[in-house]
Motif scaffolding. Structure first.
Motif, PDB file in Angstrom:
ATOM      1  N   SER A  87       0.819  -1.212   0.000  1.00  0.00           N
ATOM      2  CA  SER A  87       0.000   0.000   0.000  1.00  0.00           C
ATOM      3  C   SER A  87       0.855   1.265   0.000  1.00  0.00           C
ATOM      4  N   GLN A  88       2.056   1.191   0.567  1.00  0.00           N
ATOM      5  CA  GLN A  88       2.917   2.366   0.632  1.00  0.00           C
ATOM      6  C   GLN A  88       3.443   2.770  -0.736  1.00  0.00           C
ATOM      7  N   LYS A 558       6.928  -7.192  10.129  1.00  0.00           N
ATOM      8  CA  LYS A 558       7.466  -6.136   9.281  1.00  0.00           C
ATOM      9  C   LYS A 558       8.815  -5.751   9.870  1.00  0.00           C
ATOM     10  N   LYS A 559       9.788  -5.577   9.004  1.00  0.00           N
ATOM     11  CA  LYS A 559      11.105  -5.142   9.464  1.00  0.00           C
ATOM     12  C   LYS A 559      11.634  -4.066   8.536  1.00  0.00           C
ATOM     13  N   ARG A 560      12.416  -3.186   9.093  1.00  0.00           N
ATOM     14  CA  ARG A 560      13.069  -2.152   8.298  1.00  0.00           C
ATOM     15  C   ARG A 560      14.575  -2.308   8.362  1.00  0.00           C
ATOM     16  N   ILE A 753      14.563   0.698   3.748  1.00  0.00           N
ATOM     17  CA  ILE A 753      13.511  -0.130   3.156  1.00  0.00           C
ATOM     18  C   ILE A 753      12.621  -0.717   4.249  1.00  0.00           C
ATOM     19  N   GLU A 754      11.447  -1.170   3.827  1.00  0.00           N
ATOM     20  CA  GLU A 754      10.576  -1.928   4.722  1.00  0.00           C
ATOM     21  C   GLU A 754      10.262  -3.263   4.067  1.00  0.00           C
ATOM     22  N   LEU A 755      10.344  -4.322   4.852  1.00  0.00           N
ATOM     23  CA  LEU A 755      10.182  -5.693   4.372  1.00  0.00           C
ATOM     24  C   LEU A 755       8.963  -6.335   5.013  1.00  0.00           C
ATOM     25  N   ASP A 756       8.148  -6.978   4.191  1.00  0.00           N
ATOM     26  CA  ASP A 756       7.064  -7.820   4.689  1.00  0.00           C
ATOM     27  C   ASP A 756       7.648  -9.209   4.916  1.00  0.00           C
ATOM     28  N   VAL A 763       9.430  -2.464   0.032  1.00  0.00           N
ATOM     29  CA  VAL A 763       9.239  -1.116  -0.493  1.00  0.00           C
ATOM     30  C   VAL A 763      10.419  -0.266  -0.040  1.00  0.00           C
ATOM     31  N   VAL A 764      10.961   0.523  -0.963  1.00  0.00           N
ATOM     32  CA  VAL A 764      12.072   1.417  -0.635  1.00  0.00           C
ATOM     33  C   VAL A 764      11.473   2.719  -0.129  1.00  0.00           C
ATOM     34  N   LEU A 765      11.649   2.970   1.161  1.00  0.00           N
ATOM     35  CA  LEU A 765      11.009   4.112   1.805  1.00  0.00           C
ATOM     36  C   LEU A 765      11.707   5.424   1.480  1.00  0.00           C
TER      37      LEU A 765
END
Length: 912
Positions: A87-88, A558-560, A753-756, A763-765
């Motif tokens: 969604s991001q 979720k991890k960043r 980044i944020e990882l599912d 997704v690259v934040l």
């Protein structure tokens, strides 16, 4: 559950478990186990995804479904598991771009858009496929071999010739032993290497097939569609034996098949050394050093340019050929194509107006398609148009080389590298191609910005049953970054020091001692250490790293990750020529030796020409008055390839020198015009004074004549009337001592980044790039190049996977169903680019290159992803070190996250 393939299943057993119950840990685990047991029986391997990865992905989506059944009952650290990171990707992208406006060479360094930008956006710009064919043009399609490692028994065109509208064909009988390599392959020195086949234009009876998609001929028809249908009907038979070896598609397989090339005039074996590695390694234990060895592997990447390979050959009245060809190296095409045609080079005119992207993929292999079209034109004395579709283009054209590197590194307990030994092999397909160039690049780039004074780096070339590889944006450079940053990660793991501090501790300082120790010159203008410290503050690294750690402690699914890396990129400005023509109305046409492939070089050249011609009157010539002719080998011969990010610089300097010559020629004309005005003013005043009775000898004030404001057009018209030569040539090469043609570029990149952890989606934040292109020739173009290069590197790191059939050697991922270049949704959600201030001495108008170096900074995304995966694994109880693969696709991520799915914590996501 006995059916295989794509079917929808209603899992009634799972329904029974869920029906009439409320979700809790017991129901969750029971339903999940039942689901996985069923899926394991039904899911099989699919293109691009191993069966275990497909099972893991299905399980991930089912877990998300189960978690969504009772969101209010979830433990807080599992609440984020009900939503995807996807969604991001649809949020508005934020961006910041910072650069200077130095005005000493106006309009150079102004952010001026490409004049052709609107044409490209509107679809009005013409490419080879848009050229209106002449009457009688034949349309061609390539017939290819559809297996590897077998000898051809026959190639039969009879069925193809029966297709209505087919007019002819080209085969080995027409071509003979012609080779398309601009490097003169096949080379006798490699005759004893079983996998070596050089670069034949067409295969025929008795030839062994080096790679799937090798051309066996050309079908010529009234339309492109007819030609493509008929090409599929060409029947090729092979001498097949039961013990025929399978295709060699890996470096390991190449070693076993003895496919390593020996030392040769071009560096198929290359070694770079400094210091005394052997002594440091030998004494490492006594000196209290830690020593680690490992092996790293890097996959290939396809160019995926917008315009597939295209050629249009037209015969002329003197039996010569004009060849419209999308190629980065016109001389590299003219020589082998002339040889194929058995014509002198002045009978083959290579014409290049523009290309729809190239990225290195049109450096060499385009010669093959130009040769095929030209040979067919010679045979039938008719124009021939050959434009590949995407699938054939990806199948026939090689991408990046495969890499495998073995290293041993010795370092202190604080993480400071004391010695590094590195042995690399790169696989260049069935021919050497440009592998020798990449071979040198990997060794020269290995240390990046790190102070490693005891080094032995070697690299060799080996062969496989892939198409001959091309160079590709950042050849050897992005691989070097991956290698050295993987080593930094390993050092961090072994010492317990954070990867960020290990990198910072090994970064060369901004001191004369460190710069001299690394062999960098004053022209390199080392700035990475300064940019590192600046970017740490500008992107608020410390606070964000703390925020990432806090986020990870509060979320299990979720991890960043955040990572910051430096880069060094060495470039050479290859020789370029230019011709500048002036017209009596003051307009200008420029010919130069670089090819336009969308990189914006023409607007840079126009800015430089405008500045230099403007020296005549003290203000720039209008940019709208400068136009560019298509590159023709008959007009600008003997040009090196447009690549390595420096075609713009070389062309700019060549054009500037030509303009400088014209200014010198126009100067006397201007002086004569000024003198004439001055004389007429003196005469007029004398006459006036005589009438009024005296004062006629007074001279006009200094500069009064110049104030008349002659236009550039007036000067050109006067020069034309005075028979002044209105054309000048300029040339750039590195043969003169004052032509500085080699230098290093520096940059620092930080990515978050944020990882599912369930699905592997990423997704690259945010991305922050600090880049030193010195005094940018055009910031708008250079920032676009930096952003585009970075995203292309992201594709290589995260998603662009090439898949081959191990039995036939066929490229499976030959289109967008299986091959996934980055799209708009993959762009970083915040994307900031900062051009380093200062560093404005030397080089071409004090500039540095921009096209390829920022691509290397994309490894910061890969190692941010590694940090996120590592955080998830540690939390699940798995503290083992792992090398993150490249590309790290969703499939690879799912395998690395296996311990999370099997963790005890995930079996109890709901509150008790």
């Amino acid at each position: 559950h006995e059916k295989k393939g794509a079917h929808a299943y209603r899992l009634t057993d799972v329904e029974k478990i869920l029906e009439g119950t409320s979700i809790n840990n017991t129901t969750f685990e029971k339903a999940r186990k039942c689901f996985v047991d069923i899926v394991k029986k039904t899911v099989e391997e699919a293109k691009g995804m191993r069966a275990e990865a497909r099972i893991a992905l299905a399980e991930a989506f089912f877990i998300r479904f189960l978690l969504s059944l009772g969101p209010e009952q979830l433990s807080s650290e599992f609440s984020s598991g009900t939503e995807s990171v996807d969604s991001q990707r649809y949020n508005v992208v934020k961006a910041k771009q910072e650069f200077e406006y130095p005005d000493i060479h106006t309009p150079v360094s102004l952010p001026i858009p490409k004049p052709t930008g609107k044409l490209l956006a509107a679809g009005s710009a013409k490419f080879i496929g848009d050229i209106v064919p002449k009457a009688g043009t034949l349309h061609a399609a390539v017939a290819v071999a559809r297996r590897v490692r077998g000898k051809i028994k026959s190639v039969d065109f009879h069925v193809a010739m029966t297709v209505p509208g087919v007019k002819g064909f080209l085969n080995k009988d027409d071509v003979g032993d012609a080779s398309w390599s601009g490097l003169g392959e096949p080379l006798p020195a490699f005759a004893d290497i079983p996998l070596y086949h050089g670069c034949p234009v067409v295969l025929g009876v008795g030839d062994e097939v080096p790679y799937y998609g090798s051309p066996v001929g050309l079908v010529l028809a009234e339309t492109e569609a007819i030609a493509r249908v008929a090409a599929l009907k060409v029947v090729t038979e092979y001498e097949v034996k039961e013990d025929d070896p399978k295709p060699v598609l890996t470096i390991k397989g190449s070693k076993e098949a003895k496919g390593i090339l020996p030392a040769f005039a071009l560096p198929t074996q290359f070694v770079k050394t400094s210091g005394d590695v052997a002594t440091v390694m030998k004494q490492s234990e006594a000196d209290g050093l830690v020593k680690v060895s490992d092996t790293l592997n890097i996959g290939t990447q396809k160019h995926f340019y917008m315009e597939p390979q295209s050629a249009y050959a037209v015969p002329d009245e003197e039996q010569g050929i004009t060849l419209h060809l999308g190629i980065q190296w016109p001389q590299g095409a003219q020589m082998p194509i002339s040889n194929c045609l058995k014509m002198p080079q002045n009978m083959v005119n290579i014409v290049i107006k523009r290309m729809g992207g190239a990225f290195g993929g049109k450096t060499i292999t385009s010669i093959l398609f130009g040769a095929l079209a030209a040979l067919a034109t010679k045979k039938y004395n008719r124009a021939v148009r050959l434009c590949l579709d995407r699938n054939n283009d990806m199948t026939i054209v090689g991408g990046r080389a495969l890499f495998e590197g073995d290293y041993t590194v010795a370092f202190t307990k604080e993480g400071v590298v004391k010695a590094l030994k590195f042995d690399n092999l790169l696989a260049t397909g069935s021919a050497m191609s440009f592998g020798w160039f990449t071979n040198m690049s990997i060794c020269n780039a290995l240390t990046q910005c790190y102070k490693i004074t005891n080094l032995v780096a070697s690299s060799g070339v080996c062969l496989t049953n892939h198409p001959p590889c091309n160079v590709q944006r950042g050849p050897g450079e992005i691989q070097a970054s991956y290698y050295i940053e993987s080593i930094m990660e390993r050092i961090a793991h072994e010492t317990g020091v954070s990867p960020h501090e290990v990198r910072k501790g090994n970064l060369a300082k901004d001191s004369k001692d460190d710069i001299v120790a690394m062999g960098w010159s004053e022209l390199d203008a080392y700035s990475a250490f300064k940019m590192w410290n600046e970017l740490e503050k500008k992107c608020d690294y410390k606070a964000r790293a703390e925020a990432v750690a806090k986020f990870n402690s509060e979320n299990k699914l979720k991890k960043r990750g955040i990572s910051m890396i430096p880069i060094r990129y060495g470039v050479n400005i290859w020789k370029k020529s230019a011709i500048v023509n002036l017209y009596p109305d003051g307009t200008i046409v420029v010919h130069h030796g670089a090819t336009d492939m969308g990189q914006g070089l023409n607007v840079k050249v126009a800015q430089v020409v405008s500045y230099q011609l403007g020296q005549l009157l003290g203000h720039p010539v209008p940019l709208d008055d400068i136009k560019f002719a298509a590159l023709q080998s008959h007009v600008v011969p003997s040009q090196t390839f447009s690549g390595g990010s420096t075609a713009s610089e070389g062309s700019c300097e060549a054009a500037r020198r030509a303009a400088e010559v014209l200014v010198a020629r126009l100067q006397p004309v201007l002086q004569a015009m000024e003198a004439k005005v001055k004389e007429s003013k003196v005469k007029a005043k004398a006459e006036k004074g005589s009438e009024e009775g005296g004062g006629g000898d007074e001279a006009p004030a200094e500069g009064a004549a110049a104030s008349q404001g002659f236009t550039f057009a007036q000067i050109c018209a006067a020069a034309d009337q005075a028979n002044v030569h209105m054309q000048a040539t300029g040339h750039w090469s590195d043969t003169k001592g004052d032509d500085k043609a080699t230098y290093n570029i520096w940059g620092v990149g930080c990515s978050e980044i944020e990882l599912d952890c369930l699905t592997g989606e990423t997704v690259v934040l945010r991305v922050d790039l600090a880049y030193d292109c010195a005094k940018s020739l055009n910031p708008a173009i250079d920032i676009g190049q930096a952003e585009g290069g970075f995203v292309m590197g992201m594709g290589m790191c995260l998603q662009e996977e090439t898949l081959f059939d191990s039995a036939t050697g066929e490229l499976i991922s030959n289109g967008t169903w299986e091959y996934k270049p980055p799209l708009a949704v993959n762009i970083p959600r915040e994307f900031n680019v900062y051009f380093h201030k200062g560093n404005n001495t030397g080089r071409v108008l004090s500039s540095k290159a921009s096209g390829e170096p920022p691509l290397v900074l994309s490894t910061s995304v890969l190692f941010a992803l590694r940090a996120a995966i590592f955080s998830a694994r540690v939390e699940a109880g798995n503290k083992d070190y792992f090398n993150i693969p490249i590309p790290c696709t969703v499939t690879e991520r799912l395998m690395l996250l296996d311990s999370i799915r099997n963790s005890e914590a995930l079996s109890k996501p709901f509150k008790e």
